[in-house]
Design an enzyme around this catalytic site. Structure first.
Site, PDB file in Angstrom:
ATOM      1  N   LEU A 227       0.928  -1.129  -0.090  1.00 18.73           N
ATOM      2  CA  LEU A 227      -0.194   0.063  -0.020  1.00 18.73           C
ATOM      3  C   LEU A 227       0.799   1.187   0.144  1.00 18.73           C
ATOM      4  O   LEU A 227       0.601   2.385   0.749  1.00 18.73           O
ATOM      5  CB  LEU A 227      -0.913  -0.140   1.270  1.00 18.73           C
ATOM      6  CG  LEU A 227      -1.736  -1.303   1.433  1.00 18.73           C
ATOM      7  CD1 LEU A 227      -2.481  -1.314   2.639  1.00 18.73           C
ATOM      8  CD2 LEU A 227      -2.798  -1.307   0.296  1.00 18.73           C
ATOM      9  N   GLY A 228       1.820   1.272  -0.881  1.00 19.38           N
ATOM     10  CA  GLY A 228       2.825   2.392  -1.028  1.00 19.38           C
ATOM     11  C   GLY A 228       3.386   2.750   0.557  1.00 19.38           C
ATOM     12  O   GLY A 228       3.606   1.928   1.335  1.00 19.38           O
ATOM     13  N   GLY A 231       2.367   0.974   4.047  1.00 21.75           N
ATOM     14  CA  GLY A 231       2.994  -0.354   4.414  1.00 21.75           C
ATOM     15  C   GLY A 231       2.372  -1.347   3.833  1.00 21.75           C
ATOM     16  O   GLY A 231       2.069  -1.309   2.237  1.00 21.75           O
ATOM     17  N   GLY A 257       8.779  -1.703  -4.340  1.00 19.99           N
ATOM     18  CA  GLY A 257       8.123  -3.251  -4.177  1.00 19.99           C
ATOM     19  C   GLY A 257       8.901  -4.342  -4.657  1.00 19.99           C
ATOM     20  O   GLY A 257       9.030  -5.521  -4.207  1.00 19.99           O
ATOM     21  N   ASP A 258      10.063  -4.276  -5.619  1.00 20.72           N
ATOM     22  CA  ASP A 258      11.039  -5.267  -5.923  1.00 20.72           C
ATOM     23  C   ASP A 258      12.032  -5.272  -4.852  1.00 20.72           C
ATOM     24  O   ASP A 258      12.438  -6.536  -4.673  1.00 20.72           O
ATOM     25  CB  ASP A 258      11.675  -4.705  -7.209  1.00 20.72           C
ATOM     26  CG  ASP A 258      10.795  -4.193  -8.435  1.00 20.72           C
ATOM     27  OD1 ASP A 258       9.644  -4.602  -8.575  1.00 20.72           O
ATOM     28  OD2 ASP A 258      11.223  -3.086  -9.154  1.00 20.72           O
TER      29      ASP A 258
END
Ligand SMILES: Nc1ncnc2c1ncn2[C@@H]1O[C@H](COP(=O)(O)OP(=O)(O)OP(=O)(O)O)[C@@H](O)[C@H]1O
Ligand SMILES: [Mg+2]
Length: 329
Positions: A227-228, A231, A257-258
């Site tokens: 959720l950016g 968290g 995210g990676d």
């Protein structure tokens, strides 16, 4: 002597990633840009970079083409990351990110990528069939260039299962939709990616948790919803957790995210508990957001943030047939 678990990262749409820092960036104006950073990119390559940083044996595969492809392979080599790619007739793409540190914005211009020919798709499938049994984990990250069938990831997930390899799906659009139906070991959607699966973005944290549970009900072992900067949510047989990153001095979240995915795999390989795996992931996402470029955070930067991640257990009913003592590894 048993070897250390190894990870294969698949990047269908690798890129030459250019990042420019432009103070006060806006439309319809001319900006003079100081030399930006130019690196090998594409989501699977970012994952490989952070795994390499954390000392996990990793090989990057996927498609590469032309001068940009040669640049990507050479950059990976210089970083110490082995690559084993299928070469395409078309040119690998360029992705441009413009970071404005004043307004805190990040504008991305991403080429769609080269047209992949059917025989190139077959060549990658064959390469994956040969490579997969040598690895413990495979990550399928990012979008596909034109010409790659929508069920490509789904097919790899099935091949992976037959080879006893744990497949992590972190994709978007139709590749993701088909992929979840093939039941990967782990899936890691963000809000927009949940919308590709469920037809709408989650309204909030509770809604995102429900969507994660619905994915678990399909049989996917671990579902992580990001959720950016708010968290991430983790749902697995061990239970459900929500983790919130600490405030960091924001530079760019491209590749957060990676970085998170790589750190979670590292933590799983170390044998950590579910909430600790999530903590490591969220810490790496935050560490990446505090540095320039995708996946260039250091182990020290990640480690320093791990204890600062706030992690809470969410009440979670166990679904019928779930094993209580399921080991993450
Ligand atoms: N600005 C930020 N500050 C702190 N942590 C962040 C920030 N942005 C992201 N993170 C952490 O990184 C995790 C992953 O980020 P995000 O949700 O943006 O993933 P994503 O959309 O898959 O990103 P990408 O695909 O570009 O790598 C988040 O769950 C969060 O924990
Ligand atoms: Mg992502």
């Amino acid at each position: 002597m048993s070897r250390q678990p190894a990870v294969l990262t698949v990047t269908l749409n690798a890129a030459v990633d250019k990042t420019y820092r432009v103070e006060g960036f806006c439309l319809d104006r001319v900006f003079r840009v100081e030399a930006g950073r130019v690196v090998a990119g594409g989501k699977g390559i970012n994952v490989a970079r952070v795994l390499h940083t954390l000392g996990v044996p990793v090989v990057a595969t996927g498609f590469l083409g032309g001068h940009n492809g040669a640049f990507i392979l050479d950059s990976l080599k210089q970083e110490g990351i082995p690559g084993d790619f299928v070469w395409t007739q078309g040119e690998s793409r360029v992705c441009l990110a413009v970071i404005d540190p004043i307004n805190g914005t990040q504008t991305e211009l991403n080429e769609v990528g080269p047209e992949i020919h059917p025989e190139e798709v077959v060549a990658l499938e064959k390469k994956l069939e040969a490579l997969l049994p040598r690895f413990d984990y495979v990550t399928l990250s990012g979008s596909a260039p034109p010409g790659v069938p929508d069920d490509f990831h789904a097919r790899v997930i099935r091949i992976g299962r037959e080879s006893g390899v744990k497949v992590v799906l972190d994709s978007s659009g139709a590749l993701l939709r088909h992929g979840v139906e093939a039941i990967p070991w782990m899936v890691k959607p963000n809000r927009a990616e949940l919308a590709a699966i469920f037809g709408r973005e989650p309204a909030g944290r509770e809604d995102a948790l429900q969507m994660a549970r619905r994915l678990r009900e399909k049989g996917i072992g671990i579902v992580v919803v990001t959720l950016g900067k708010q968290g991430a949510i983790w749902v697995s047989a061990e239970g459900a957790w929500f983790a919130q990153p600490p405030e960091v001095e924001f530079v760019s979240a491209v590749g957060s995210g990676d970085s998170m995915l790589a750190a979670m795999l590292y933590a799983v390989i170390q044998g950590m508990s579910a909430p600790d795996v999530l903590r490591w992931g969220v810490a790496a996402g935050a560490a990446n957001a505090a540095v320039f470029g995708a996946g260039f955070c250091t182990r020290e930067q990640i480690e320093a943030l791990v204890p600062k991640v706030r992690c809470e257990r969410l009440s979670c009913r166990l679904f019928a047939g779930e094993r209580r003592n399921c080991h993450l590894r």
